[in-house]
Design an enzyme around this catalytic site. Structure first.
Site, PDB file in Angstrom:
ATOM      1  CE  LYS A 167      -8.709  -4.035   1.102  1.00 35.86           C
ATOM      2  NZ  LYS A 167      -9.100  -4.120   2.485  1.00 35.86           N
TER       3      LYS A 167
HETATM    4  C1  LIG Z   1      -8.563  -3.241   3.509  1.00 38.12           C
HETATM    5  C2  LIG Z   1      -9.404  -2.916   4.745  1.00 38.12           C
HETATM    6  C3  LIG Z   1      -9.333  -1.608   5.616  1.00 38.12           C
HETATM    7  C4  LIG Z   1      -8.549  -0.483   4.986  1.00 38.12           C
HETATM    8  O1  LIG Z   1      -8.807   0.127   3.687  1.00 38.12           O
HETATM    9  P1  LIG Z   1      -7.905   0.854   3.124  1.00 38.12           P
HETATM   10  O2  LIG Z   1      -8.253   1.197   1.734  1.00 38.12           O
HETATM   11  O3  LIG Z   1      -6.372   0.205   2.950  1.00 38.12           O
HETATM   12  O4  LIG Z   1      -7.560   2.069   3.835  1.00 38.12           O
HETATM   13  C5  LIG Z   1      -9.944  -1.528   6.564  1.00 38.12           C
HETATM   14  N1  LIG Z   1     -11.010  -2.533   6.913  1.00 38.12           N
HETATM   15  C6  LIG Z   1     -11.011  -3.681   6.377  1.00 38.12           C
HETATM   16  C7  LIG Z   1     -11.904  -4.831   6.861  1.00 38.12           C
HETATM   17  C8  LIG Z   1     -10.043  -3.916   5.037  1.00 38.12           C
HETATM   18  O5  LIG Z   1     -10.274  -5.240   4.712  1.00 38.12           O
END
Ligand SMILES: *Cc1c(COP(=O)(O)O)cnc(C)c1O
Length: 462
Positions: free
Chosen positions: A112
C-alpha cells in the site's frame, strides 16, 4: 486525459479532481476515458532505469493535465525516498521460473505504501495550489489505514480518519494506526467487519451534503490515483525478466481487486502479460465469480491473511466496466442487484474476464503449509498473504512463461501466523522497533452512519 465514472452518470473530471474526490458522485469509480499505450520500444527502454524514472514515464501520460513534469518528478522522488531498498520493488527468485516481487520495503511494510506515499505528495501539491482543505476518510482491513496515516500525518490541510474493524486486524497493524500522535490523525475502531467499514464509507460519500460540507476525500483503492501508482511495478518487474520480448504472468494476493486491476491496466497499456491470477483466501467471492460467473456475497470468515478478508471487492467494478465494454448503465444495474446479494455476469463479460484472469483459493492449513514449505525450500519467510499467492501461482505456472508472485506485506506484520507455521517470530525492521512501547489512541464507534458523521464533525481540526 479525462476520467469517467463506471456508472456513467457522474461529471467527467481531470486527474487531480478525480484523485481528490475518490468515489464518483453516482456511486461509481473513476477510470480514464482511454488508456495510453506504450510501444514495445518504449517498454524496452525502461530496462535498467531507476524505479523513480520508470514511474515518471508510466504515470506521466495519465496526469499531464494536472501536474507539470517538475511537480510529478519531485512527488515521485519524495514518495520513494523513505523506502528501505534501493530497488524499491526488488525481485527475488523462488525457484526456476517463479519470482517474488517484494513490495514491502516502504514505511509501513506493505505494498500500500507504493501508492499511498505517492498520492500523499500529489494531494499536498494540489491542495496547496488551490488553498483547499479536505477530510480523508478511509476504511481498512489493516494495511491501507497505516499506509494512509503514514502518508498524510502532520499535513496542514488534511484530517485523516481511518475506520478499521475492531479486533480484526493484527496487533502490528493496529499499533501502526493508533500510535501516531499527530493531531490530524484519527483511528476509529468500528463494531463490525471490513465490509461494514467500507459500506459506512460509501454512505458518507453518497451523502452529498456531508461530503461537500467536510470536503470528503477517499484514499481507498477505489481512488484511481492509487491504482495508477501500482501499475508501475508490473512494468519494472516484467521488464527485468525480459518483457517486452518475453511474456510474463503475475499472481496477486487479492482482496479489493485494486492491485491486480493495476496489472490489467499495465496489460491494456501494452505490457505483454500472459495471465493475471487472482489468489484469494477462504473469503473467495472472486474465485467463485471468475469460475462460475455468479458474484454472490457470503459471510466474511476471519483468516490469518486479514487484508484479504472481504466479500465485496470494490475494484472489481472497474474490471466489469471493461468487460461490459464501457456500458455504465449495465454496471449500475449489476451494482443495484448486488444490494440484494449478488448478480450473474453476462456470457460476453465472462469471456472477456477469462481472457485475462485466472483464480485460485487457499485454505488456512494450506497457507501455513506454504509458509513452512517456502522456508524449507528457499530460506525465505513470507507473510500469509504472500503464501496464498505462492500456492495459487504454483498451480498456474506454465513452462516458458515466468511467474511473478506479488509479496504484498513483510512477514513481521503477521508474526502470529508465521510463528505458527515455522516456529519463529520475524523481527520488525529497526525503524519500527519502538512500536510496542508507544501509547495508543483510538476511538470505538458503532456500525452506524449518524454516529460516524457526528464523530467526524466533532474531531476535525479545522
Ligand atoms: C491490501 C492487501 C492485499 C489486497 O490487495 P487489494 O488491492 O485489496 O486486492 C493483499 N495483501 C496485503 C498484505 C494487503 O495489504
Amino acid at each position: 486525459m479525462r476520467y469517467i465514472s463506471t456508472r456513467g452518470q457522474a461529471p467527467v473530471l481531470p486527474f487531480a479532481e478525480a484523485m481528490l474526490t475518490g468515489l464518483a458522485r453516482d456511486g461509481g469509480l473513476y477510470v480514464p476515458e482511454t488508456v495510453p499505450q506504450l510501444t514495445a520500444e518504449e517498454i524496452a527502454t525502461l530496462e535498467g532505469l531507476s524505479y523513480e524514472e520508470a514511474a515518471f514515464r508510466i504515470v506521466q501520460p495519465f496526469v499531464a493535465e494536472s501536474f507539470s513534469e517538475t511537480e510529478l518528478r519531485e512527488a515521485i522522488r519524495r514518495a520513494y525516498q523513505g523506502f528501505g531498498h534501493a530497488a524499491r520493488a526488488p525481485l527475488v527468485q523462488l525457484s526456476p521460473g517463479h519470482h517474488l516481487l517484494e513490495l514491502f520495503h516502504g514505511p509501513t511494510l506493505a505494498f500500500k505504501d507504493f501508492a499511498m506515499q505517492l498520492i500523499g505528495q500529489l494531494f499536498q501539491i494540489a491542495l496547496a495550489r488551490e488553498g483547499r482543505r479536505i477530510t480523508i476518510v478511509g476504511a481498512t482491513s489493516g494495511d491501507t489505514g497505516s499506509a494512509a496515516i503514514e502518508a498524510f500525518r502532520g499535513l496542514p490541510n488534511v484530517d485523516v480518519f481511518i475506520l478499521y474493524p475492531h479486533g480484526r486486524v493484527s496487533e502490528v497493524q493496529r499499533r501502526q494506526m493508533t500510535t501516531p500522535d499527530d493531531a490530524n490523525v484519527h483511528a476509529l475502531a468500528i463494531a463490525g467487519t471490513f465490509d461494514d467499514a467500507q459500506a459506512r464509507l460509501k454512505d458518507l460519500f453518497n451523502d452529498h451534503d456531508f461530503r461537500d460540507g467536510v470536503g470528503l476525500a477517499g484514499v481507498n483503492s477505489i481512488n484511481w490515483a492509487r491504482v495508477l501508482a501500482q501499475v508501475v511495478y508490473y512494468f519494472t518487474s516484467a521488464v527485468s525478466l525480459g518483457a517486452p520480448h518475453r511474456r510474463v504472468s503475475f499472481t496477486v494476493p487479492t482482496g479489493n481487486f485494486g492491485d491486480i486491476y493495476a496489472g490489467s491496466v499495465a496489460r491494456a497499456m501494452g505490457l505483454p502479460i500472459d495471465r493475471l491470477v487472482v489468489a484469494t483466501n477462504q473469503n473467495d467471492i472472486l474465485d467463485r465469480a471468475l469460475k462460475t460467473g455468479d458474484y454472490r456475497v457470503g459471510r466474511v470468515e476471519p483468516s490469518m491473511s486479514p487484508s484479504m478478508d472481504i466479500q465485496v471487492s470494490s475494484n472489481f467494478e472497474r474490471a466489469l466496466f471493461s468487460a461490459y465494454d464501457g456500458d455504465g448503465a449495465a454496471v449500475a444495474q449489476l451494482m443495484d442487484e448486488l444490494k440484494s446479494g449478488g448478480f450473474t455476469i453476462s456470457q460476453g463479460a465472462r469471456e472477456h474476464l477469462a481472457g485475462i484472469f485466472d483464480s485460485g483459493r487457499v485454505s488456512e492449513p494450506e497457507t501455513l503449509a506454504t509458509i513452512a514449505r517456502v522456508r524449507a525450500e528457499t530460506g525465505e519467510i513470507v507473510c500469509p498473504h504472500t503464501a496464498v499467492g505462492i500456492k495459487v501461482a504454483d498451480e498456474h505456472r506454465q513452462a516458458g512463461t515466468p511467474m511473478i508472485t506479488l509479496a504484498t506485506a513483510h512477514p513481521a506484520k503477521f508474526p502470529d501466523a508465521v510463528e505458527q507455521a515455522v516456529g519463529l517470530r520475524p523481527p520488525l525492521p529497526p525503524h519500527m522497533a519502538r512500536l510496542f512501547d508507544l501509547p495508543e489512541r483510538v476511538t470505538r464507534v458503532e456500525n452506524d452512519n449518524a454516529a460516524l458523521k457526528s464523530l467526524i464533525l466533532e474531531r476535525r481540526t479545522a
